[in-house]
Design an enzyme around this catalytic site. Sequence first.
Site, PDB file in Angstrom:
ATOM      1  N   SER A 137      29.641  20.494 -30.852  1.00  0.00           N
ATOM      2  CA  SER A 137      29.073  20.511 -29.505  1.00  0.00           C
ATOM      3  C   SER A 137      30.015  19.915 -28.420  1.00  0.00           C
ATOM      4  O   SER A 137      30.940  19.252 -28.876  1.00  0.00           O
ATOM      5  CB  SER A 137      27.706  19.272 -29.661  1.00  0.00           C
ATOM      6  OG  SER A 137      27.388  18.972 -28.330  1.00  0.00           O
ATOM      7  N   TYR A 150      24.560  11.517 -32.773  1.00  0.00           N
ATOM      8  CA  TYR A 150      24.497  13.119 -32.401  1.00  0.00           C
ATOM      9  C   TYR A 150      26.085  13.409 -31.940  1.00  0.00           C
ATOM     10  O   TYR A 150      26.905  14.207 -32.722  1.00  0.00           O
ATOM     11  CB  TYR A 150      23.622  13.734 -31.456  1.00  0.00           C
ATOM     12  CG  TYR A 150      23.818  15.142 -31.378  1.00  0.00           C
ATOM     13  CD1 TYR A 150      23.036  16.070 -32.218  1.00  0.00           C
ATOM     14  CD2 TYR A 150      24.508  15.772 -30.251  1.00  0.00           C
ATOM     15  CE1 TYR A 150      23.662  17.132 -31.864  1.00  0.00           C
ATOM     16  CE2 TYR A 150      24.592  16.907 -29.721  1.00  0.00           C
ATOM     17  CZ  TYR A 150      24.133  17.645 -30.566  1.00  0.00           C
ATOM     18  OH  TYR A 150      24.364  19.169 -30.557  1.00  0.00           O
TER      19      TYR A 150
END
Length: 261
Positions: A137, A150
């Site tokens: 990401s 995350y």
Amino acid sequence: MQFAGKTAIVTGAGSGIGRATARAFAEAGAMVIAADLSETVEETVAGRENMLAVRMDAGDEGDVERLVATAVERFGGLDIFYANAGISGGATGIFDTPVELWTEVLRVNLIGPALAIKHAGPKIVERGGGAIICTASVAGLRSGAGGPAYSASKAGVINLVQTAAQQFAGSNVRVNAICPGLIETGMTERAFTYARETGKEDKLGRLNPLRRAGQPEEIARVALFLASDAASYVNGQAWVVDGGLSSSHPVTRQEFGKPAF
């Protein structure tokens, strides 16, 4: 990019990026195992003869071993593994994130891809080489694009593919990551729904130079490229697909002791 005679596994294939990529591999001629913890993975393969749905937990070693074994038993081997499954962990701050949430996010988002590499890699070597792709990401590049657990998990994925690429030296197995920006998926559904219901859809993706959010198919096309012979010299890299967001990562700064917004 054609994959006739190839076998691919895609995790997190019950929706979003995983579903789009699994279908894209199938349309390009591959035999595809679409894997997900959710029963929606059955919808991904519906009506497609060269696809098989498997319910599994991407962060469970036994499940990953069985998934790879299924590919070998059903289709004679494995050429491509796309470790895409992941969870967001919510929007809590670093001081508010419980250890249990850190553990679960790291289990699925980082240990999951590590297990995919561990168990799929040797089978891909047996086929003479192939590709492993992991979803990272833009949040793994620097702060400002995700919660702490995350973001840390995705930073780990980027280093994981670099390390794995080195450990597969001489095997003809390439390992790369994709770093999506804001993509319309199940993970981001609440934000997209809210924006549309409140007439603020034009705000989605406004921080990137393209001024829009991305679609799962735009990530799927990059995944197919990285798995194909067209990317035969691409290895150990993190490909950013974010409309230009990470060229600056503009964010509203959070002050210590005050809630993020």
